[in-house]
Scaffold this motif. Structure first.
Motif, PDB file in Angstrom:
ATOM      1  N   TYR A  46       0.841  -1.307  -0.078  1.00 30.11           N
ATOM      2  CA  TYR A  46       0.002  -0.019  -0.042  1.00 30.11           C
ATOM      3  C   TYR A  46       0.797   1.249   0.060  1.00 30.11           C
ATOM      4  O   TYR A  46       0.311   2.248  -0.575  1.00 30.11           O
ATOM      5  CB  TYR A  46      -1.119  -0.016   1.135  1.00 30.11           C
ATOM      6  N   ILE A  50       1.161   1.168  -4.091  1.00 28.80           N
ATOM      7  CA  ILE A  50      -0.129   2.229  -4.393  1.00 28.80           C
ATOM      8  C   ILE A  50       0.237   3.501  -4.025  1.00 28.80           C
ATOM      9  O   ILE A  50      -0.199   4.380  -4.948  1.00 28.80           O
ATOM     10  CB  ILE A  50      -1.126   1.795  -3.548  1.00 28.80           C
ATOM     11  N   LEU A  83      -4.327   8.437   1.538  1.00 29.55           N
ATOM     12  CA  LEU A  83      -3.892   8.519   0.204  1.00 29.55           C
ATOM     13  C   LEU A  83      -3.021   9.950   0.168  1.00 29.55           C
ATOM     14  O   LEU A  83      -2.100  10.028  -0.435  1.00 29.55           O
ATOM     15  CB  LEU A  83      -5.142   8.819  -0.727  1.00 29.55           C
ATOM     16  N   ILE A 119      -9.465   3.179  -6.002  1.00 26.33           N
ATOM     17  CA  ILE A 119      -8.532   4.396  -5.786  1.00 26.33           C
ATOM     18  C   ILE A 119      -8.465   5.183  -7.037  1.00 26.33           C
ATOM     19  O   ILE A 119      -8.141   4.526  -8.100  1.00 26.33           O
ATOM     20  CB  ILE A 119      -7.368   3.963  -5.326  1.00 26.33           C
ATOM     21  N   ILE A 127       2.527   4.502 -10.864  1.00 26.61           N
ATOM     22  CA  ILE A 127       2.003   3.331 -10.141  1.00 26.61           C
ATOM     23  C   ILE A 127       2.574   2.305 -10.982  1.00 26.61           C
ATOM     24  O   ILE A 127       2.853   1.299 -10.532  1.00 26.61           O
ATOM     25  CB  ILE A 127       0.497   3.451  -9.844  1.00 26.61           C
ATOM     26  N   ASP A 157      -3.880  -7.251  -3.190  1.00 26.51           N
ATOM     27  CA  ASP A 157      -2.925  -6.752  -2.255  1.00 26.51           C
ATOM     28  C   ASP A 157      -2.265  -8.475  -1.859  1.00 26.51           C
ATOM     29  O   ASP A 157      -2.908  -9.508  -2.367  1.00 26.51           O
ATOM     30  CB  ASP A 157      -3.361  -6.336  -1.202  1.00 26.51           C
ATOM     31  N   VAL A 163      -7.612  -4.317  -5.699  1.00 25.14           N
ATOM     32  CA  VAL A 163      -7.460  -2.994  -5.766  1.00 25.14           C
ATOM     33  C   VAL A 163      -7.850  -2.423  -7.125  1.00 25.14           C
ATOM     34  O   VAL A 163      -6.875  -2.670  -8.011  1.00 25.14           O
ATOM     35  CB  VAL A 163      -6.222  -2.453  -4.922  1.00 25.14           C
ATOM     36  N   LEU A 165      -7.544   0.588  -9.794  1.00 22.99           N
ATOM     37  CA  LEU A 165      -6.979   1.973  -9.995  1.00 22.99           C
ATOM     38  C   LEU A 165      -7.612   2.481 -11.247  1.00 22.99           C
ATOM     39  O   LEU A 165      -7.608   1.878 -12.193  1.00 22.99           O
ATOM     40  CB  LEU A 165      -5.410   1.731 -10.095  1.00 22.99           C
TER      41      LEU A 165
END
Length: 169
Positions: A46, A50, A83, A119, A127, A157, A163, A165
């Motif tokens: 993370y 991320i 974030l 996200i 990323i 993860d 996750v 994006l």
């Protein structure tokens, strides 16, 4: 003209204030908690991939853990990520109890529970560079875009949480 602009601003401000006071919520954000099997691996994912920032943490002692029903009396430490380091940003809290993950789902439909998060990013390039460098598998097809032209990338993860994006290339 200036007088009308001030009146409009005051009216709009009063309207926004009235809207906010009708809610029973103290904050406009949600703090999400995630139980992880390996805190170091999850922090690396993370933070380093991320791009979240660790903004704090706190211990939960055995007495509170028992009384609150959170862990049945097992003490634990919470790591807080965001974030961006901003008081108004949502909190992403992680806790590890040292237990292994029970099976890693292949798609989000495999279990009924919170399985994924989305996200939104300004630029996908940094990323994706970190993803490639770390050897993280991208589950979505390369170059996939959504209706508005933004890129969509799906990762998992270390414990299998999906996750999404979404952002500009």
């Amino acid at each position: 003209m200036k007088k009308y602009t001030i009146l409009i601003c005051l009216f709009f401000g009063a309207f926004l204030f009235a809207q906010n006071t009708t809610s029973n919520f103290d904050r406009p954000t949600i703090s999400i908690g995630l139980i992880v099997s390996d805190m170091n691996a999850s922090l690396a994912f993370y933070k380093d991939i991320i791009g979240m920032q660790e903004t704090g943490g706190f211990p939960v002692d055995s007495v509170f853990a028992k009384k609150s029903g959170l862990s049945g009396g097992v003490p634990f430490d919470v790591k807080v990520l965001k974030l961006e380091d901003n008081e108004a940003a949502s909190e992403f809290k992680m806790v590890a109890f040292g237990k292994e993950t029970i099976g890693k789902e292949q798609v989000i439909q495999d279990q009924n529970r919170m399985r994924y998060m989305t996200i939104f990013v300004k630029s996908m390039a940094p990323i994706l560079e970190r993803v490639k460098k770390a050897g993280v598998t991208v589950l979505s097809e390369p170059g996939l875009t959504i209706r508005d032209g933004r890129q969509f990338v799906l990762l998992q993860d270390p414990d299998g949480v999906f996750v999404e994006l979404i952002g500009n290339k």
